[in-house]
Design an enzyme around this catalytic site. Structure first.
Site, PDB file in Angstrom:
ATOM      1  N   THR A  29      -1.269   5.798   1.352  1.00 52.81           N
ATOM      2  CA  THR A  29      -0.143   5.309   2.156  1.00 52.81           C
ATOM      3  C   THR A  29       1.156   5.994   1.730  1.00 52.81           C
ATOM      4  O   THR A  29       2.137   5.946   2.455  1.00 52.81           O
ATOM      5  CB  THR A  29       0.044   3.785   1.962  1.00 52.81           C
ATOM      6  OG1 THR A  29       0.042   3.529   0.557  1.00 52.81           O
ATOM      7  CG2 THR A  29      -1.055   2.993   2.632  1.00 52.81           C
ATOM      8  N   ASP A  55       2.112   8.563  -7.925  1.00 50.26           N
ATOM      9  CA  ASP A  55       1.655   8.743  -9.306  1.00 50.26           C
ATOM     10  C   ASP A  55       2.827   8.987 -10.259  1.00 50.26           C
ATOM     11  O   ASP A  55       2.942   8.347 -11.306  1.00 50.26           O
ATOM     12  CB  ASP A  55       0.680   9.921  -9.398  1.00 50.26           C
ATOM     13  CG  ASP A  55      -0.518   9.730  -8.488  1.00 50.26           C
ATOM     14  OD1 ASP A  55      -0.689   8.616  -7.964  1.00 50.26           O
ATOM     15  OD2 ASP A  55      -1.274  10.703  -8.298  1.00 50.26           O
TER      16      ASP A  55
HETATM   17  C1  GLA Z   1      -3.352  10.849  -5.324  1.00 51.13           C
HETATM   18  C2  GLA Z   1      -1.949  11.346  -4.989  1.00 51.13           C
HETATM   19  C3  GLA Z   1      -1.037  10.178  -4.627  1.00 51.13           C
HETATM   20  C4  GLA Z   1      -1.666   9.275  -3.581  1.00 51.13           C
HETATM   21  C5  GLA Z   1      -3.118   8.932  -3.935  1.00 51.13           C
HETATM   22  C6  GLA Z   1      -3.819   8.198  -2.843  1.00 51.13           C
HETATM   23  O1  GLA Z   1      -3.329  10.092  -6.489  1.00 51.13           O
HETATM   24  O2  GLA Z   1      -1.400  12.058  -6.074  1.00 51.13           O
HETATM   25  O3  GLA Z   1       0.218  10.665  -4.199  1.00 51.13           O
HETATM   26  O4  GLA Z   1      -1.594   9.860  -2.309  1.00 51.13           O
HETATM   27  O5  GLA Z   1      -3.861  10.096  -4.262  1.00 51.13           O
HETATM   28  O6  GLA Z   1      -3.264   6.948  -2.653  1.00 51.13           O
END
Ligand code: GLA
Length: 392
Positions: free
Chosen positions: A40, A179
């Site tokens: 999202t 993240d």
């Molecule tokens: C990875 C990406 C995040 C996010 C997730 C899915 O961790 O680095 O930015 O998009 O996937 O939610």
């Protein structure tokens, strides 16, 4: 919660590899797990991650010249990787050091140029490629170190944005902000309810009376740039562009479920419609999940975790047999409040909330059934919610 053995090991390794140095300082940045709100964050939706007490340790000292030397205890076979301030280009040979290099490059792009190089040793206890953000942890750690060593004026939120920028533009993964934000802004005992549309956020204390967060690793490595992550993101962007011809929205996260259902016919490609559906429903689920948690309704939170996994499996197509097996086996166990894949998908980990008295049985039964079906072991970790980056 700093692991003193990890701290000692990273400092000992610094001395072993680069020699004794009175100016060496030690640092830590966490990994993260996302409780709900997957795929999202590049759709202007909500996420609900938390920082972990496992993460990346660093020992660093400034140099008098423009050399930069990196060494990873985890990848000791790679040895010392050397570069210089005038060589800030991504390259295959640079391997893992492309992450810290990308951050130095991104700092320079914002006018924060280093006058001297440094020596850096890192040592992480996040399992590599597990989807617990070892790369975001390393990026934020690097940014935090640069701020501390060179005196740059950047906030933790900027460190997250710089980390994401470098991952997008130096390392070729079009990741969202979740993240790096979770790593840079982590708070002990709380998850972060973040609206990625405008970066407004709120800390939500996680009180799991009589239950714990368990991470189960499929031990199937995932690498986002290799996976279909970028393809998913592009498809959502295409869907948004089509919807924007008729609707005044900035992201799929702006749509309520009713608005999506009324307008989904505009997306004539059924695959694209399913992907957009996930983005819209997952965002609404995340908002509802945080409400449920605040109201003390952990059971509802668990149900929404399950729906999240099902949507990632059936509509968004990012799970795979390994993650599905871990989640589906978990749902059968009494005392499991909720379980779902976490992170980008295609491998990596599930996150489960499990009642204390059920944990042993959960690990045993899910572990055995996983091995029977997949052919190798899953690994289980009981984790705690930690704070953001720090000097240690
Ligand atoms: C990875 C990406 C995040 C996010 C997730 C899915 O961790 O680095 O930015 O998009 O996937 O939610």
């Amino acid at each position: 919660m700093i692991d003193q053995e990890m701290k000692k090991a990273v400092l000992d390794n610094f001395e072993k590899v680069f020699g004794k140095n009175d100016n060496v300082k030690a640092y830590f940045a966490p990994g993260r797990v996302n409780l709900i709100g997957e795929h999202t964050d590049y759709n202007g939706g909500h996420v609900f991650p938390c920082a972990l007490t496992i993460g990346t340790y660093g020992a660093v000292a400034k140099r008098d010249d423009d050399k930069i030397r990196f060494y990873s205890v985890n990848l000791d076979r790679t040895g010392v990787v050397e570069t210089s301030l005038s060589d800030l280009e991504p390259s295959k040979e640079a391997g893992w050091t492309n992450y810290p290099k990308g951050v130095i490059w991104a700092f320079a792009g914002r006018g924060m140029k280093l006058d001297k190089g440094f020596d850096m040793v890192i040592y992480g206890n996040i399992p590599n490629g597990s989807g617990l953000s070892s790369s975001a942890s390393l990026e934020v750690l690097t940014g935090f170190i640069l701020r501390d060593l060179y005196g740059f004026d950047v906030s933790n939120q900027d460190l997250a944005l710089i980390g994401q920028y470098s991952e997008n533009n130096f390392n070729g993964c079009n990741c969202g902000i979740m993240d790096q934000f979770a790593v840079a802004m982590g708070k002990e005992g709380s998850a972060i309810f973040l609206d990625t549309a405008d970066l407004s956020f709120e800390y939500a204390p996680i009180r799991l009376d009589g239950a714990k967060i368990i991470i189960a690793n499929t031990n199937k490595k995932h690498k986002l740039t290799d996976s279909q992550y970028n393809a998913r993101r592009s498809m959502c962007e295409e869907a948004l562009a089509i919807l924007q011809k008729s609707l005044d929205i900035k992201g799929l996260g702006d749509l309520s479920i009713e608005e999506f259902e009324e307008n989904k016919g505009l997306l004539t490609d059924p695959d694209m419609q399913r992907k957009a559906k996930h983005a819209v429903y997952e965002n609404q689920r995340t908002i509802e999940a945080v409400k449920a948690l605040k109201a003390g309704d952990l059971e509802r939170f668990g149900e929404l975790m399950r729906q999240s996994h099902e949507s990632l499996r059936d509509d968004y197509d990012v799970t795979g047999v390994e993650l599905d097996t871990l989640a589906e086996e978990a749902w059968k166990i009494p005392g499991v409040i909720g379980s779902r894949m976490t992170g980008g998908g295609f491998g990596g980990c599930t996150v489960s909330i499990v009642k204390d008295e059920a944990i042993e049985n959960f690990k045993k039964v899910v572990g055995e059934n996983y091995k029977k079906k997949i052919g190798y072991d899953a690994t289980f970790y009981t984790v705690s919610i930690g704070g953001g980056p720090e000097v240690i």
